[in-house]
Design an enzyme around this catalytic site. Structure first.
Site, PDB file in Angstrom:
ATOM      1  N   LYS A 113      45.633  30.347  28.929  1.00 12.14           N
ATOM      2  CA  LYS A 113      46.909  31.079  29.012  1.00 12.14           C
ATOM      3  C   LYS A 113      47.803  30.504  30.110  1.00 12.14           C
ATOM      4  O   LYS A 113      48.986  30.280  29.905  1.00 12.14           O
ATOM      5  CB  LYS A 113      46.664  32.575  29.307  1.00 12.14           C
ATOM      6  CG  LYS A 113      45.797  33.288  28.288  1.00 12.14           C
ATOM      7  CD  LYS A 113      45.695  34.777  28.577  1.00 12.14           C
ATOM      8  CE  LYS A 113      44.933  35.123  29.845  1.00 12.14           C
ATOM      9  NZ  LYS A 113      43.492  34.819  29.795  1.00 12.14           N
ATOM     10  N   ARG A 115      46.730  44.007  29.127  1.00  8.78           N
ATOM     11  CA  ARG A 115      45.287  43.802  28.978  1.00  8.78           C
ATOM     12  C   ARG A 115      44.575  45.055  28.495  1.00  8.78           C
ATOM     13  O   ARG A 115      43.360  45.024  28.318  1.00  8.78           O
ATOM     14  CB  ARG A 115      44.698  43.398  30.331  1.00  8.78           C
ATOM     15  CG  ARG A 115      44.410  41.903  30.465  1.00  8.78           C
ATOM     16  CD  ARG A 115      43.872  41.684  31.848  1.00  8.78           C
ATOM     17  NE  ARG A 115      43.105  40.494  32.004  1.00  8.78           N
ATOM     18  CZ  ARG A 115      43.572  39.367  32.551  1.00  8.78           C
ATOM     19  NH1 ARG A 115      44.823  39.289  32.924  1.00  8.78           N
ATOM     20  NH2 ARG A 115      42.789  38.333  32.713  1.00  8.78           N
ATOM     21  N   ARG A 137      35.520  25.186  36.237  1.00  9.90           N
ATOM     22  CA  ARG A 137      36.963  25.205  36.541  1.00  9.90           C
ATOM     23  C   ARG A 137      37.259  25.110  38.031  1.00  9.90           C
ATOM     24  O   ARG A 137      36.701  25.837  38.833  1.00  9.90           O
ATOM     25  CB  ARG A 137      37.567  26.498  35.977  1.00  9.90           C
ATOM     26  CG  ARG A 137      39.017  26.692  36.303  1.00  9.90           C
ATOM     27  CD  ARG A 137      39.677  27.655  35.373  1.00  9.90           C
ATOM     28  NE  ARG A 137      39.457  29.043  35.719  1.00  9.90           N
ATOM     29  CZ  ARG A 137      40.135  30.048  35.168  1.00  9.90           C
ATOM     30  NH1 ARG A 137      41.040  29.815  34.240  1.00  9.90           N
ATOM     31  NH2 ARG A 137      39.885  31.287  35.523  1.00  9.90           N
ATOM     32  N   ARG A 139      37.789  29.804  41.755  1.00 11.10           N
ATOM     33  CA  ARG A 139      38.157  31.222  41.841  1.00 11.10           C
ATOM     34  C   ARG A 139      36.927  32.086  42.039  1.00 11.10           C
ATOM     35  O   ARG A 139      35.903  31.857  41.398  1.00 11.10           O
ATOM     36  CB  ARG A 139      38.868  31.641  40.546  1.00 11.10           C
ATOM     37  CG  ARG A 139      40.367  31.609  40.650  1.00 11.10           C
ATOM     38  CD  ARG A 139      41.043  31.822  39.331  1.00 11.10           C
ATOM     39  NE  ARG A 139      40.691  33.060  38.643  1.00 11.10           N
ATOM     40  CZ  ARG A 139      41.345  33.517  37.578  1.00 11.10           C
ATOM     41  NH1 ARG A 139      42.359  32.848  37.092  1.00 11.10           N
ATOM     42  NH2 ARG A 139      40.974  34.644  36.999  1.00 11.10           N
ATOM     43  N   ARG A 191      33.486  39.708  33.006  1.00  8.18           N
ATOM     44  CA  ARG A 191      34.886  39.619  32.553  1.00  8.18           C
ATOM     45  C   ARG A 191      34.961  39.517  31.030  1.00  8.18           C
ATOM     46  O   ARG A 191      35.859  40.078  30.407  1.00  8.18           O
ATOM     47  CB  ARG A 191      35.577  38.400  33.177  1.00  8.18           C
ATOM     48  CG  ARG A 191      36.100  38.667  34.574  1.00  8.18           C
ATOM     49  CD  ARG A 191      36.310  37.395  35.346  1.00  8.18           C
ATOM     50  NE  ARG A 191      37.444  36.614  34.909  1.00  8.18           N
ATOM     51  CZ  ARG A 191      37.574  35.305  35.120  1.00  8.18           C
ATOM     52  NH1 ARG A 191      36.629  34.645  35.754  1.00  8.18           N
ATOM     53  NH2 ARG A 191      38.635  34.675  34.723  1.00  8.18           N
TER      54      ARG A 191
HETATM   55  P1  AMP Z   1      43.817  36.233  35.293  1.00  8.99           P
HETATM   56  O1  AMP Z   1      44.324  35.278  36.322  1.00  8.99           O
HETATM   57  O2  AMP Z   1      44.858  36.583  34.254  1.00  8.99           O
HETATM   58  O3  AMP Z   1      42.498  35.824  34.707  1.00  8.99           O
HETATM   59  O4  AMP Z   1      43.529  37.606  36.081  1.00  8.99           O
HETATM   60  C1  AMP Z   1      42.574  37.682  37.109  1.00  8.99           C
HETATM   61  C2  AMP Z   1      42.184  39.124  37.362  1.00  8.99           C
HETATM   62  O5  AMP Z   1      43.333  39.874  37.786  1.00  8.99           O
HETATM   63  C3  AMP Z   1      41.658  39.876  36.147  1.00  8.99           C
HETATM   64  O6  AMP Z   1      40.291  39.623  35.907  1.00  8.99           O
HETATM   65  C4  AMP Z   1      41.906  41.311  36.583  1.00  8.99           C
HETATM   66  O7  AMP Z   1      40.969  41.729  37.559  1.00  8.99           O
HETATM   67  C5  AMP Z   1      43.262  41.210  37.281  1.00  8.99           C
HETATM   68  N1  AMP Z   1      44.367  41.394  36.321  1.00  8.99           N
HETATM   69  C6  AMP Z   1      45.297  40.477  35.943  1.00  8.99           C
HETATM   70  N2  AMP Z   1      46.156  40.992  35.042  1.00  8.99           N
HETATM   71  C7  AMP Z   1      45.739  42.268  34.836  1.00  8.99           C
HETATM   72  C8  AMP Z   1      46.189  43.315  33.988  1.00  8.99           C
HETATM   73  N3  AMP Z   1      47.240  43.164  33.159  1.00  8.99           N
HETATM   74  N4  AMP Z   1      45.521  44.502  34.036  1.00  8.99           N
HETATM   75  C9  AMP Z   1      44.468  44.679  34.853  1.00  8.99           C
HETATM   76  N5  AMP Z   1      43.983  43.734  35.670  1.00  8.99           N
HETATM   77  C10 AMP Z   1      44.604  42.531  35.650  1.00  8.99           C
END
Ligand code: AMP
Length: 203
Positions: free
Chosen positions: A8, A81, A120, A147, A158
């Site tokens: 993404k 999400r 990653r 990360r 996750r």
């Molecule tokens: P990402 O970088 O999109 O993988 O997001 C990393 C983490 O941020 C996720 O695993 C969640 O803990 C939190 N997060 C990001 N976007 C959301 C969302 N829309 N709703 C809830 N938690 C989020």
């Protein structure tokens, strides 16, 4: 949309340049808050590192604040999400007189996700993933890091969270006429080409 590691962020960064859109990655916003040590950052750090979602109320008001300050078209990366977030986004769009043009799902088999996330490394400066497993620094000169939530235990969790809380969002959009699925198990350039081709057909 797409599971963790689907690409993404990579695709959003490419689309942002090509289509002159604002890229809003809710994950990046949260990580920036954590790095800056803000109250919000401290509040969400444990949830994120364990692979849990941040509560809907917090996420919805965070997105509302960002989106209402720009007239530019946006790519939402990592939001919504949950179905509650998708419903809140619809309300937000109506209030702001805006609309969702397309919901792009990048599809990837689970084995491939685990493989990708376990190797990653991302750049601290530009956020892009390292192109090879051996390079010492990013092409932009930035330092590479892993990360916290890419640790094997968090990845497993996750994916479960994704299945239980985020996949229902797919059903929410599937019959909206705006939903498209892209094969994410290709090179980033091929995925990008497929996304551009479907977006050309969007009104
Ligand atoms: P990402 O970088 O999109 O993988 O997001 C990393 C983490 O941020 C996720 O695993 C969640 O803990 C939190 N997060 C990001 N976007 C959301 C969302 N829309 N709703 C809830 N938690 C989020």
């Amino acid at each position: 949309m797409g599971c963790p590691g689907a690409g993404k962020g990579t695709q959003s960064a490419k689309l942002k340049e090509t289509l002159n859109l604002k890229h809003i990655s809710t994950g990046d916003v949260l990580r920036a808050q954590m790095a800056a040590g803000t109250e919000l950052g401290k509040q969400v750090a444990a949830l994120i590192n364990q692979g849990n979602l941040v509560p809907d109320g917090l996420m919805i008001s965070m997105l509302q604040n960002i989106i209402s300050t720009t007239d530019q078209g946006v790519i939402l990366d990592g939001f919504p999400r949950t179905v509650a977030q998708a419903q809140a986004l619809d309300d937000m769009m109506k209030r702001l007189g805006r609309q969702i043009s397309a919901v792009v799902m990048i599809d990837l088999p689970q084995e491939e996700v685990v493989k990708r996330l376990s190797s990653r490394r991302l750049c601290k400066k530009c956020g892009k993933p390292a192109a090879t497993a051996t390079q010492a620094a990013c092409e932009c000169g930035g330092e590479l890091y892993v990360r916290g939530d890419d640790a094997p235990q968090s990845v497993k969790h996750r994916l479960e969270v994704y299945r239980l809380q985020t996949l229902p969002v797919k059903e929410y959009y599937q019959h909206s006429g705006k939903y498209v699925e892209i094969n994410g198990n290709q090179t980033p350039d091929q995925v990008f080409e497929d996304i551009c081709n479907v977006l050309k057909k969007v009104k």
